[in-house]
Design an enzyme around this catalytic site. Structure first.
Site, short mmCIF file in Angstrom:
data_model
loop_
_atom_site.label_atom_id
_atom_site.label_comp_id
_atom_site.label_asym_id
_atom_site.label_seq_id
_atom_site.Cartn_x
_atom_site.Cartn_y
_atom_site.Cartn_z
N HIS A 62 -7.87 -2.62 -2.81
CA HIS A 62 -6.99 -3.83 -1.95
C HIS A 62 -7.52 -4.94 -1.89
CE1 HIS A 62 -3.28 -1.30 -0.95
NE2 HIS A 62 -3.95 -0.56 -0.81
O1 RIB Z 1 -2.78 -2.86 3.47
C1 RIB Z 1 -3.87 -2.65 2.60
C2 RIB Z 1 -4.93 -2.95 3.56
O2 RIB Z 1 -5.07 -2.26 5.19
C3 RIB Z 1 -6.64 -3.17 3.70
O3 RIB Z 1 -6.95 -4.89 3.68
C4 RIB Z 1 -6.91 -2.22 4.09
O4 RIB Z 1 -8.23 -1.95 4.28
C5 RIB Z 1 -5.84 -1.80 5.11
O5 RIB Z 1 -6.63 -3.20 5.71
#
Ligand code: RIB
Ligand code: CA
Length: 311
Positions: A239
């Protein structure tokens, strides 16, 4: 090559750690500093984990502590995904001589933006608490930045609730404030980050590369995989690497300008990023570039090479 000055604000967790490795290794980028925010884990873990990732990379990027709590909601961490320590319960040493800066995150971000007027790209990979605090304390900061690229939100379903993505769910008030700050905003939500994944085989290859960075990239994700594989996820979503890669390689991505509002009062939809991308009814503003697609093959190839280049 004129390298692009960037600043990372992270809730250093597992995919944040990979994003930091990418930010360090991409030749197009010039990482000026890192601030830490509570989210995946408590602030203390996020702060020392970031020093630990400095140690893993053999770097000494300055690290500044930020918020211990979201603006208004009590902190809800993601220990079930990122482990009790935030690194998937993988143990890494804090490097000898790690420098402790007393200046808080929001002051350090502003000072850096003043050094690069109109040029600094702020990249946020956790809840937007530090960014919102900086914008409140320094109302000229949104206009001083070149842009803010975030991992957060979702035009579609959520991952922390059926409606909300984790970062925006943890601190919806901060996300909503940032959405209407006037900053040039790129939103890398789940719409694109769920496409940006390492397959199990690709992660195994990294781990078998004989590099500590490759080993760590797999090791820190093993705890999460126990849960995510049950949901039929195709692999390990990187992500937080999406906003970093977007700054260096926007050509890999597609998206649209949209009106985006974050729900701060709801119960079922608390933290939901409501966009007008798919509705006849349009908001009277277009405040974010919502990223919707990535060339996964090229994304993963660049990310893989960057991780291996760290050694
Ligand atoms: O939804 C994904 C996010 O939430 C990413 O930044 C992961 O590290 C968590 O923080
Ligand atoms: Ca994160």
């Amino acid at each position: 090559m004129n390298r692009i000055p960037i600043w990372m604000d992270c809730d250093t967790g597992t995919d944040d750690s990979v994003a930091l490795m990418l930010a360090h290794a991409l030749p197009e980028l010039d990482l000026q500093g890192i601030s830490t925010v509570c989210g995946n884990t408590i602030q203390d873990n996020a702060f020392w984990n970031t020093h630990r990732i400095n140690g893993l990379m053999g770097t000494s990027y300055p690290v500044y502590r930020g918020a211990e709590q979201p603006l208004m909601k009590p902190l809800v961490t993601a220990a079930h995904v990122h482990g009790e320590n935030g690194l998937g319960d993988v143990e890494l040493p804090v490097p000898e001589g790690a420098v402790i800066h007393e200046e808080p995150a929001w002051d350090a971000i502003y000072a850096c933006a003043k050094r690069f007027p109109g040029e600094l790209r702020l990249i946020a990979t956790g809840p937007l608490t530090n960014v919102a605090t900086a914008f409140i304390k320094y109302p000229d900061l949104p206009g001083l930045l070149h842009s803010l690229s975030v991992m957060g939100g979702s035009a579609g379903p959520g991952n922390d609730t059926p409606a909300a993505e984790f970062n925006f769910f943890v601190d919806p008030h901060a996300a909503e404030l940032v959405m209407h700050s006037g900053v040039k905003l790129v939103m890398c939500g789940l719409d694109v980050t769920l496409q940006a994944y390492f397959s199990v085989e690709q992660l195994d290859e990294l781990a078998a590369s004989g590099t500590r960075a490759g080993w760590f990239t797999k090791a820190c994700n093993m705890r999460a995989w126990k849960i995510l594989s049950r949901f039929g996820m195709p692999g390990f979503c990187m992500h937080d690497s999406c906003p970093v890669m977007y700054v260096a390689h926007p050509e890999l991505f597609e998206g649209e300008m949209a009106g985006v509002v974050v729900e701060t009062r709801g119960t079922v939809a608390n933290g939901k990023s409501v966009t007008d991308l798919y509705s006849d009814k349009q908001f009277p503003f277009k405040n974010a570039f919502v990223v919707l697609k990535v060339d996964r093959e090229k994304f993963i190839a660049i990310l893989r090479d960057c991780i291996l280049s760290i050694g």
